[in-house]
Design an enzyme around this catalytic site. Structure first.
Site, PDB file in Angstrom:
ATOM      1  N   HIS A   1       0.339 -10.830 -35.516  1.00 58.20           N
ATOM      2  CA  HIS A   1      -0.876 -10.567 -36.294  1.00 58.20           C
ATOM      3  C   HIS A   1      -2.120 -10.559 -35.394  1.00 58.20           C
ATOM      4  O   HIS A   1      -2.963  -9.657 -35.491  1.00 58.20           O
ATOM      5  CB  HIS A   1      -1.042 -11.627 -37.387  1.00 58.20           C
ATOM      6  CG  HIS A   1      -2.303 -11.480 -38.181  1.00 58.20           C
ATOM      7  ND1 HIS A   1      -3.479 -12.112 -37.834  1.00 58.20           N
ATOM      8  CD2 HIS A   1      -2.585 -10.730 -39.271  1.00 58.20           C
ATOM      9  CE1 HIS A   1      -4.428 -11.778 -38.691  1.00 58.20           C
ATOM     10  NE2 HIS A   1      -3.914 -10.946 -39.576  1.00 58.20           N
TER      11      HIS A   1
ATOM     12  N   SER B   1      -1.051   8.308   6.862  1.00 59.19           N
ATOM     13  CA  SER B   1      -2.165   8.319   7.817  1.00 59.19           C
ATOM     14  C   SER B   1      -2.523   6.923   8.318  1.00 59.19           C
ATOM     15  O   SER B   1      -3.069   6.778   9.412  1.00 59.19           O
ATOM     16  CB  SER B   1      -3.395   8.982   7.187  1.00 59.19           C
ATOM     17  OG  SER B   1      -3.789   8.316   6.001  1.00 59.19           O
ATOM     18  N   ASN B   2      -2.196   5.887   7.546  1.00 55.28           N
ATOM     19  CA  ASN B   2      -2.533   4.525   7.976  1.00 55.28           C
ATOM     20  C   ASN B   2      -1.757   4.147   9.237  1.00 55.28           C
ATOM     21  O   ASN B   2      -2.334   3.773  10.263  1.00 55.28           O
ATOM     22  CB  ASN B   2      -2.223   3.513   6.863  1.00 55.28           C
ATOM     23  CG  ASN B   2      -2.980   3.807   5.590  1.00 55.28           C
ATOM     24  OD1 ASN B   2      -3.893   4.611   5.576  1.00 55.28           O
ATOM     25  ND2 ASN B   2      -2.600   3.148   4.511  1.00 55.28           N
TER      26      ASN B   2
ATOM     27  N   CYS C   1       0.151  10.698   1.812  1.00 58.64           N
ATOM     28  CA  CYS C   1       0.056   9.590   0.859  1.00 58.64           C
ATOM     29  C   CYS C   1      -0.743   8.428   1.430  1.00 58.64           C
ATOM     30  O   CYS C   1      -0.751   7.349   0.855  1.00 58.64           O
ATOM     31  CB  CYS C   1       1.443   9.112   0.443  1.00 58.64           C
ATOM     32  SG  CYS C   1       2.451   8.504   1.818  1.00 58.64           S
TER      33      CYS C   1
END
Length: 865
Positions: A440, A721-722, A770
């Site tokens: 409820h 890319s990191n 990514c």
């Protein structure tokens, strides 16, 4: 009591009057005659039996019976007079309600109506093979269960009613319950005249769920509005405990699009506390009672997986039927019961869902904490709604203390019921000890647009009245309550008129608990589905500790693993199913668009922190470039753990039916390593094929230099890319002393990115990115489009702005325009939005053309193309 039955019975066998209609005589168009609840029961009885959906039999009194009753007793004059006094402010709501209810419940039913009810009850009892049949007596208002207004729970329901005397009393009490304070208030709020709403009474055979289980299910995610799931809550005994929020229920989340024979798409399976069990009471007085649930039952799910799948299939069929009848998509709110003696499942109610189905999907609202190191939460529970707020705690323990509530505070209580609605409307937020997503407190909070955290277990004891707290419902399944005022921000994203792009815009995602909130984002799939978060937060144990629990030496860790896995045949099964469900939830957001799952890429120091992990991980000086990624998959140290990862991917595709899932191999250093990994995958049933593609992360210089050879082994590349930046520049990206040197826009990094894009395209392979760069740096995504990249995968908060920029760029220059002076030329459109572009063009854009001096001059002195 005989088993509930839904055998079709003709109207001639069940003779009726103007006052009585058996369910077999009713359709959903009969709302004016028997109300929303009873017309729906008739619709399901007559139209859905052919699909094998059983509804316990019963009958309904008509609106004519109600109007005649008011006329014969003169009650209509009293009702009109009292409600007019309320409207004029001459009498209080509580006094008006009390006066009307007392008059209605004490007024005798006419002999004709009494006879009609008892005759129908006798026929129903004979039909069910029990002369003293136990029935549920429910109220069904003629303005009830409309998609735009929910009257659910405002009138009373009486369970386990037996015999003529008790049945007639329950019927009169149902009539009186049309005038509870909450019902009067709600009709006033929604603009319904009290004298325009009639009440029908539904009398339905009780399924013996007091000896089994029961609950509620929705054909939509109640928090995010994600339309492709069925949410099932259930507990032992009668379903009132689930609806009232007396218990923490079991929960199943099932994916509708792949719900077919041969699949079992359970995305989430969470056991609840199920503290109480409501059963039939014996003797005089109350007809039902609550008992403490035995510990052995609390530790078991109240239904089997097969039951959950059956219920979900029925829910999907019910939704499809009502949607066809209404001519519009109609998510449903459905109650179910399982007979504990026979094991038979039943549908006992169905009504349109009234909150998420009425929500506009034109905006995406995101709340998130901005404090760097927030404290541990005081309490946690199930999150309801999407909001973060600061407020003062007001603890109310009993309905008699409602007058003590301070408007604008955060209401804290054990549970709520319909009598609490007036103060819930005044609350800034709501916290309860008990309940789940369909209790409820949760339902009313959604309808009111108030954030809530339910099922905390200890809020009324842990929190103090007057205490300043932060209530955090930030989009994850877990709601949190913090001491004091924690800083947060609110972001609103307009989802209207989002342009299409030729370059695919995909999503980076990791957290299954918050994944469904992103379903409205305009994405072309998931380009990076990270496995590590699911392992850490859901699996919690080291994969090798689950593959070989006998090797775990820490007795405490061993005991925790045994507790985690107790519902599964083996710890390995636990790993496979838990990992598959977490990743499957992420994949469901984008289905049927492609989803690329990156296989595990923990470092050894991260793996060691998992349960049992210390027994399986070496101690490395530099884990960042150590035993990680592909090198683990064929190593005796981890090969059996990787086998479980592979089995989880097979489970996602074959059992959950999410065949949009493919995989990606991280940190693959050499060609021979690629061959060994693919061989191990094939050994574990993952064969690279036309229908199952395998990608590789391009994050090591060797991936770029040997891209042509890697293309022979993999179906595509995803540029990380990191890691690529740190390995090209020789920088530990976690070293704060070198932070200013770490930049994905460095000329050397851009050279390698352009090189792998060119090689991949020449080899007929897909190539995307990514890493963080497109999300973090304005202009980076445009450079990738010019280079001809196939897809850009982004963090959720970057999807809209980057897609808009890519669309504008493509409209002006197309795709693959070239990475040279052409790219620099178009930057004149962005000069105002890119700080420092003119002052420091080389450092900002890191151009790599031989004539870079000329290009810089064109930024400073732009001229038309």
């Amino acid at each position: 009591t005989a088993t509930a039955t839904t055998t079709a019975t003709t109207a001639t066998t069940m003779a009726t009057s103007d006052y009585i209609k058996f369910f077999e005589e009713l359709r959903c168009t009969d709302v004016a005659t028997v109300g929303g609840k009873n017309s729906s029961l008739g619709e399901m009885t007559t139209q859905l039996a052919q699909y094998g959906i059983p509804v316990p039999p019963g009958f309904a009194t008509t609106s004519k019976a109600y109007w005649d009753h008011l006329e014969e007793t003169g009650l209509q004059f009293l009702i009109k007079s009292e409600t007019e006094l309320l409207k004029e402010g001459k009498k209080k709501l509580a006094d008006v309600g009390r006066t009307i209810r007392k008059a209605v419940s004490s007024a005798p039913l006419s002999p004709e109506l009494e006879a009609a009810i008892l005759d129908a009850y006798s026929k129903l009892s004979i039909r069910c093979g029990d002369e003293d049949l136990s029935v549920a007596v429910r109220s069904s208002a003629t303005a009830e269960d409309l998609p735009e207004a929910s009257f659910a729970g405002q009138q009373e329901t009486y369970l386990n009613i037996r015999g003529d005397h008790d049945l007639l009393k329950a019927c009169k009490d149902c009539y009186a319950s049309l005038f509870t304070d909450r019902a009067i208030s709600y009709r006033n709020e929604k603009g319904f005249e009290h004298t325009d709403v009639a009440l029908s009474i539904g009398i339905q055979q009780m399924a013996r769920s007091d000896r089994g289980s029961s609950g509620v299910m929705f054909t939509i995610d109640t928090e995010t509005g994600f339309p492709n799931v069925v949410l099932i809550n259930g507990s032992w005994g009668l379903g009132e405990n689930v609806v009232q929020g007396t218990v923490g229920p079991d929960e199943f989340l099932i994916f509708k699009p792949t719900l077919k024979d041969g699949t079992k798409p359970i995305l989430r399976k969470k056991i609840g506390e199920k503290e109480k069990t409501m059963i039939f009471a014996r003797g005089a007085g109350a007809t039902v009672k609550n008992i403490d649930t035995p510990k052995s039952r609390r530790r078991r799910f109240c239904i089997h997986d097969e039951d959950a799948i059956t219920l979900a299939k029925w829910a999907k069929t019910i939704e499809e039927h009502y949607s066809m009848q209404r001519g519009v998509k109609t998510p449903m709110d459905i109650e179910w019961a399982k007979d504990g003696r026979t094991g038979q499942l039943y549908i006992v109610q169905a009504r349109p869902e009234t909150v998420q189905s009425q929500t506009s999907g034109n905006q995406l609202v995101e709340y998130k904490l901005t404090e760097m190191n927030p404290p541990e939460p005081l309490v946690t529970g199930t999150s309801v709604g999407h909001r973060i707020l600061h407020g003062e705690v007001c603890i109310i323990r009993d309905v008699h203390d409602l007058v003590k509530f301070r408007p604008g505070c955060i209401l804290v209580s054990e549970i709520t019921d319909p009598d609490w609605v007036p103060i819930m409307k005044q609350a800034a937020g709501i916290i309860t000890d008990h309940g789940g997503r369909t209790c409820h407190a949760a339902i009313v909070s959604r309808e009111l647009g108030v954030a809530a955290v339910v099922g905390t277990g200890i809020a009324t004891e842990k929190l103090k009245d007057g205490q300043k707290v932060t209530l955090c419902c930030d989009g994850s399944d877990m709601g949190r309550i913090f001491e004091g005022s924690i800083a947060f921000e609110k972001n609103v994203t307009d989802l209207k008129d989002i342009p299409d792009t030729k370059t695919k815009v995909m999503l980076n995602i990791a957290d299954p608990d918050s994944a469904l909130r992103w379903w409205r984002l305009p994405i072309d799939g998931i380009g990076l589905c990270r496995m590590e978060f699911t392992v850490t937060e859901h699996v919690k144990a080291h994969p090798m500790a689950l593959a070989h629990p006998e090797r775990v030496t820490d007795e405490k860790a061993k005991a925790e693993i045994m507790e985690l896995t107790r519902h599964y045949d083996t710890p390995a099964d636990y790993m496979v199913e838990t990992l598959a469900r977490g990743l499957g939830t992420l994949a469901a957001v984008a289905y049927p668009k492609p989803v690329i799952v990156r296989m595990s890429d923990f470092k050894t120091n991260e793996y060691a922190t998992l349960l049992g992990g210390a027994d399986f991980e070496p101690n490395e000086e530099n884990p960042m470039i150590g035993f990680r990624g592909a090198s683990r998959y064929y190593s005796p140290r981890y090969e059996d753990g990787f086998a479980l990862e592979c089995k989880a991917i097979k489970y996602i595709r074959e059992v959950l039916g999410l065949n949009n899932v493919t995989v990606m191999i991280p940190f693959c250093r050499t060609l021979s390593e690629a061959d060994r990994v693919l061989a191990v995958m094939a050994k574990n049933g993952l064969h690279r094929s036309k229908d199952f593609k395998v990608f590789v992360m391009c994050e090591i210089p060797s991936n770029v230099i040997l891209a042509k050879e890697f293309s022979k082994r993999f179906d595509g590349f995803s540029i990380g890319s990191n890691d690529l930046t740190q390995l090209v520049l020789g920088i530990d990206r976690d070293n704060e002393n070198l932070a200013e040197l770490y930049d994905e826009r460095n000329e050397a990094v851009l050279t390698l990115i352009r090189s792998v894009i060119t090689t991949a395209k020449a080899c007929g392979r897909k190539v995307g990115i990514c890493g963080q760069a497109p999300s973090d740096h304005v202009g980076f995504a445009e450079m990738l489009v010019d280079a001809g990249i196939d897809s850009v995968s982004l963090n959720p908060d970057s999807v809209i702005p980057v897609r808009q920029r890519i669309a504008a760029h493509e409209a002006k220059y197309g795709v693959g325009y070239g990475l040279g002076s052409n790219f620099v030329d178009k930057l004149s459109d962005f000069e105002k939005s890119i700080a420092g572009a003119v002052a420091h063009p080389k450092e900002t854009f890191m151009k790599i053309e031989k004539n870079i001096e000329k290009a810089v001059d064109r930024v400073v002195n732009p001229h038309p193309q």
